[in-house]
Design a protein around this motif. Structure first.
Motif, PDB file in Angstrom:
ATOM      1  N   ILE A 127     -77.018  12.834  47.808  1.00 38.31           N
ATOM      2  CA  ILE A 127     -78.399  12.372  47.983  1.00 38.31           C
ATOM      3  C   ILE A 127     -79.348  13.326  47.272  1.00 38.31           C
ATOM      4  O   ILE A 127     -80.302  12.915  46.604  1.00 38.31           O
ATOM      5  CB  ILE A 127     -78.754  12.289  49.488  1.00 38.31           C
ATOM      6  N   ALA A 128     -79.065  14.627  47.403  1.00 38.50           N
ATOM      7  CA  ALA A 128     -79.890  15.640  46.758  1.00 38.50           C
ATOM      8  C   ALA A 128     -79.857  15.489  45.243  1.00 38.50           C
ATOM      9  O   ALA A 128     -80.879  15.659  44.563  1.00 38.50           O
ATOM     10  CB  ALA A 128     -79.420  17.031  47.165  1.00 38.50           C
ATOM     11  N   MET A 129     -78.697  15.187  44.698  1.00 37.63           N
ATOM     12  CA  MET A 129     -78.571  14.976  43.259  1.00 37.63           C
ATOM     13  C   MET A 129     -79.450  13.800  42.827  1.00 37.63           C
ATOM     14  O   MET A 129     -80.131  13.861  41.788  1.00 37.63           O
ATOM     15  CB  MET A 129     -77.111  14.714  42.890  1.00 37.63           C
ATOM     16  N   LEU A 130     -79.462  12.739  43.624  1.00 34.69           N
ATOM     17  CA  LEU A 130     -80.284  11.562  43.316  1.00 34.69           C
ATOM     18  C   LEU A 130     -81.770  11.919  43.347  1.00 34.69           C
ATOM     19  O   LEU A 130     -82.535  11.482  42.478  1.00 34.69           O
ATOM     20  CB  LEU A 130     -79.985  10.445  44.317  1.00 34.69           C
ATOM     21  N   VAL A 131     -82.175  12.727  44.329  1.00 35.46           N
ATOM     22  CA  VAL A 131     -83.568  13.153  44.420  1.00 35.46           C
ATOM     23  C   VAL A 131     -83.947  13.995  43.199  1.00 35.46           C
ATOM     24  O   VAL A 131     -85.024  13.829  42.610  1.00 35.46           O
ATOM     25  CB  VAL A 131     -83.814  13.957  45.720  1.00 35.46           C
ATOM     26  N   THR A 132     -83.059  14.902  42.804  1.00 39.43           N
ATOM     27  CA  THR A 132     -83.306  15.742  41.633  1.00 39.43           C
ATOM     28  C   THR A 132     -83.503  14.903  40.380  1.00 39.43           C
ATOM     29  O   THR A 132     -84.459  15.101  39.617  1.00 39.43           O
ATOM     30  CB  THR A 132     -82.133  16.718  41.418  1.00 39.43           C
ATOM     31  N   LEU A 133     -82.619  13.958  40.161  1.00 42.09           N
ATOM     32  CA  LEU A 133     -82.719  13.090  38.993  1.00 42.09           C
ATOM     33  C   LEU A 133     -83.971  12.222  39.047  1.00 42.09           C
ATOM     34  O   LEU A 133     -84.611  11.975  38.020  1.00 42.09           O
ATOM     35  CB  LEU A 133     -81.467  12.209  38.889  1.00 42.09           C
ATOM     36  N   SER A 134     -84.330  11.787  40.261  1.00 41.65           N
ATOM     37  CA  SER A 134     -85.534  10.965  40.419  1.00 41.65           C
ATOM     38  C   SER A 134     -86.780  11.764  40.059  1.00 41.65           C
ATOM     39  O   SER A 134     -87.711  11.237  39.433  1.00 41.65           O
ATOM     40  CB  SER A 134     -85.643  10.466  41.869  1.00 41.65           C
ATOM     41  N   GLY A 135     -86.808  13.043  40.460  1.00 41.96           N
ATOM     42  CA  GLY A 135     -87.948  13.892  40.133  1.00 41.96           C
ATOM     43  C   GLY A 135     -88.102  14.088  38.644  1.00 41.96           C
ATOM     44  O   GLY A 135     -89.216  14.037  38.102  1.00 41.96           O
ATOM     45  N   THR A 297     -91.984  17.609  39.295  1.00 39.39           N
ATOM     46  CA  THR A 297     -91.314  18.906  39.392  1.00 39.39           C
ATOM     47  C   THR A 297     -91.033  19.270  40.841  1.00 39.39           C
ATOM     48  O   THR A 297     -89.947  19.766  41.173  1.00 39.39           O
ATOM     49  CB  THR A 297     -92.180  19.995  38.735  1.00 39.39           C
ATOM     50  N   LEU A 298     -92.001  19.029  41.726  1.00 39.67           N
ATOM     51  CA  LEU A 298     -91.811  19.342  43.148  1.00 39.67           C
ATOM     52  C   LEU A 298     -90.725  18.464  43.770  1.00 39.67           C
ATOM     53  O   LEU A 298     -89.930  18.931  44.595  1.00 39.67           O
ATOM     54  CB  LEU A 298     -93.134  19.169  43.902  1.00 39.67           C
ATOM     55  N   ILE A 299     -90.676  17.201  43.363  1.00 41.92           N
ATOM     56  CA  ILE A 299     -89.609  16.317  43.847  1.00 41.92           C
ATOM     57  C   ILE A 299     -88.253  16.834  43.380  1.00 41.92           C
ATOM     58  O   ILE A 299     -87.274  16.885  44.142  1.00 41.92           O
ATOM     59  CB  ILE A 299     -89.832  14.866  43.346  1.00 41.92           C
ATOM     60  N   THR A 300     -88.212  17.240  42.116  1.00 38.69           N
ATOM     61  CA  THR A 300     -86.971  17.771  41.548  1.00 38.69           C
ATOM     62  C   THR A 300     -86.492  19.000  42.312  1.00 38.69           C
ATOM     63  O   THR A 300     -85.317  19.117  42.679  1.00 38.69           O
ATOM     64  CB  THR A 300     -87.177  18.135  40.066  1.00 38.69           C
ATOM     65  N   LEU A 301     -87.414  19.937  42.564  1.00 38.33           N
ATOM     66  CA  LEU A 301     -87.043  21.147  43.287  1.00 38.33           C
ATOM     67  C   LEU A 301     -86.659  20.855  44.729  1.00 38.33           C
ATOM     68  O   LEU A 301     -85.821  21.548  45.306  1.00 38.33           O
ATOM     69  CB  LEU A 301     -88.192  22.157  43.232  1.00 38.33           C
ATOM     70  N   SER A 302     -87.262  19.828  45.309  1.00 38.42           N
ATOM     71  CA  SER A 302     -86.874  19.427  46.663  1.00 38.42           C
ATOM     72  C   SER A 302     -85.415  18.981  46.670  1.00 38.42           C
ATOM     73  O   SER A 302     -84.656  19.288  47.594  1.00 38.42           O
ATOM     74  CB  SER A 302     -87.772  18.281  47.160  1.00 38.42           C
ATOM     75  N   GLY A 303     -85.028  18.261  45.613  1.00 41.68           N
ATOM     76  CA  GLY A 303     -83.638  17.836  45.497  1.00 41.68           C
ATOM     77  C   GLY A 303     -82.701  19.011  45.347  1.00 41.68           C
ATOM     78  O   GLY A 303     -81.623  19.056  45.958  1.00 41.68           O
ATOM     79  N   VAL A 304     -83.111  20.013  44.549  1.00 44.14           N
ATOM     80  CA  VAL A 304     -82.300  21.212  44.380  1.00 44.14           C
ATOM     81  C   VAL A 304     -82.128  21.933  45.715  1.00 44.14           C
ATOM     82  O   VAL A 304     -81.022  22.355  46.084  1.00 44.14           O
ATOM     83  CB  VAL A 304     -82.936  22.162  43.341  1.00 44.14           C
ATOM     84  N   ALA A 305     -83.229  22.042  46.476  1.00 48.75           N
ATOM     85  CA  ALA A 305     -83.174  22.713  47.780  1.00 48.75           C
ATOM     86  C   ALA A 305     -82.280  21.949  48.747  1.00 48.75           C
ATOM     87  O   ALA A 305     -81.479  22.540  49.481  1.00 48.75           O
ATOM     88  CB  ALA A 305     -84.583  22.858  48.345  1.00 48.75           C
ATOM     89  N   MET A 306     -82.390  20.626  48.739  1.00 51.66           N
ATOM     90  CA  MET A 306     -81.549  19.800  49.615  1.00 51.66           C
ATOM     91  C   MET A 306     -80.069  19.997  49.306  1.00 51.66           C
ATOM     92  O   MET A 306     -79.227  20.015  50.203  1.00 51.66           O
ATOM     93  CB  MET A 306     -81.916  18.313  49.444  1.00 51.66           C
ATOM     94  N   PHE A 307     -79.789  20.128  48.016  1.00 50.98           N
ATOM     95  CA  PHE A 307     -78.398  20.219  47.580  1.00 50.98           C
ATOM     96  C   PHE A 307     -77.686  21.383  48.249  1.00 50.98           C
ATOM     97  O   PHE A 307     -76.508  21.282  48.626  1.00 50.98           O
ATOM     98  CB  PHE A 307     -78.352  20.387  46.062  1.00 50.98           C
ATOM     99  N   PHE A 308     -78.402  22.483  48.421  1.00 46.57           N
ATOM    100  CA  PHE A 308     -77.757  23.688  48.949  1.00 46.57           C
ATOM    101  C   PHE A 308     -78.108  24.033  50.388  1.00 46.57           C
ATOM    102  O   PHE A 308     -77.335  24.685  51.076  1.00 46.57           O
ATOM    103  CB  PHE A 308     -78.116  24.894  48.070  1.00 46.57           C
ATOM    104  N   LEU A 309     -79.295  23.619  50.848  1.00 49.25           N
ATOM    105  CA  LEU A 309     -79.782  24.132  52.118  1.00 49.25           C
ATOM    106  C   LEU A 309     -79.594  23.168  53.290  1.00 49.25           C
ATOM    107  O   LEU A 309     -79.810  23.565  54.445  1.00 49.25           O
ATOM    108  CB  LEU A 309     -81.260  24.517  51.983  1.00 49.25           C
ATOM    109  N   LEU A 310     -79.268  21.905  53.033  1.00 49.25           N
ATOM    110  CA  LEU A 310     -79.053  20.977  54.136  1.00 49.25           C
ATOM    111  C   LEU A 310     -77.580  20.917  54.531  1.00 49.25           C
ATOM    112  O   LEU A 310     -76.718  21.040  53.696  1.00 49.25           O
ATOM    113  CB  LEU A 310     -79.539  19.577  53.748  1.00 49.25           C
TER     114      LEU A 310
END
Length: 310
Positions: A127-135, A297-310
């Protein structure tokens, strides 16, 4: 020191921001291949002086054959492929967008770690990867009439993706190499050897990068341009600053950061560069800051954070 790894990761993000700005200018003056070769030469000199001053040897001490193999492979993937793509993306659409695509590196590193090291991949990671790509998609697309169009050249986008791929895979290969290096250091070795191990690892990576870029320039029959590049005073100044903040400080600190904190946390903090670069880039190039780009950019970074921190 509490949060040592996190602090190093933040310093790395600022260092990479400076690297991107200087590399943007250097790439346009020297070209991607020539800049990378000069950068490898300068980084080897800087690293050798540091290693010699602290450890008494300009070369990595106690590094095993396995460590050399994995770190050299990391240099080929991260420098020769990844940075070649990155600096070409700078030439096409600038470091602001080039660094945006580098946010692909942490998720790619996570997937590569799963494949190579058996590190766990949670369902939320996809899901995080999808958010990153969407950003990223949100940042690079514009509405034109009733249609949505990509405002960046396809060639630049492909270079940007290649840059993220090279950085992500290269980081995991570096981790494997440093693990092998750590195992080969005897308990009786001075503490300085262990402390400077990330810098020694970067030396091996840069040596492999130098060999790779030399070969590419030789195949293109452009080795004579190296002398021309060193005579370009402004170009070599930008290249020196790119080298200092990039392979010498930034890359070495990134390897150090993952030793003192979780790789996911370090990668997330180091991925802040696309945010940090927006204001100075727009000031230097006299561009307006687009709300769409900031939001993307903020959406992208949110995806990066989700990838590792959730």
């Amino acid at each position: 020191m509490t949060y040592l790894g996190e602090t190093i990761a933040l310093i790395t993000a600022f260092s990479w921001t400076a690297t991107a700005l200087f590399a943007d200018a250097a790439s346009r003056r020297l070209g991607s291949l020539l800049l990378n070769l000069i950068r490898m030469i300068l980084s080897l000199i800087m690293l050798a002086v540091l290693l010699w001053a602290v450890t008494g040897s300009p070369f990595p001490v106690y590094a095993s054959g396995q460590a050399w193999f994995w770190l050299a492979l990391s240099g080929i993937v991260g420098y020769v492929f990844g940075d070649y793509c990155l600096f070409n993306s700078y030439i096409i659409f600038g470091s602001k967008y080039g660094q945006l695509f580098m946010t692909l590196a942490p998720p790619i590193a996570g997937i590569t770690g799963w494949l190579f090291l058996g590190e766990a991949m949670r369902p939320t990671a996809w899901i995080a990867m999808l958010v990153t790509l969407s950003g990223i998609a949100f940042s690079i697309m514009v509405k034109s009439g009733d249609t949505i169009k990509i405002k960046l050249p396809l060639k630049g986008i492909l270079f940007g993706i290649g840059a993220g791929l090279g950085q992500g895979v290269g980081l995991v290969l570096s981790k494997i190499g440093l693990n092998c290096y750590a195992e080969s250091i005897p308990p009786s070795a001075p503490e300085s050897i262990t402390t400077l191990m990330p810098f020694a690892g970067t030396f091996v990576r840069a040596l492999a990068g130098l060999a790779g870029f030399t070969l590419l320039l030789a195949l293109r029959k452009e080795l004579h341009l190296v002398g021309v590049g060193f005579r370009d005073k402004k170009g070599i100044t930008y290249a020196t600053l790119t080298t200092f903040f990039g392979p010498f400080i930034g890359v070495s600190l990134s390897l150090m950061a993952v030793r003192y904190t979780q790789a996911g946390i370090a990668s997330t903090l180091m991925a802040l560069t696309p945010v940090l670069i927006i204001v100075p880039y727009c000031l230097i190039h006299k561009q307006k800051i687009s709300l769409r780009e900031v939001a993307g950019t903020l959406i992208t970074l949110s995806g990066v954070a989700m990838f590792f921190l959730l």
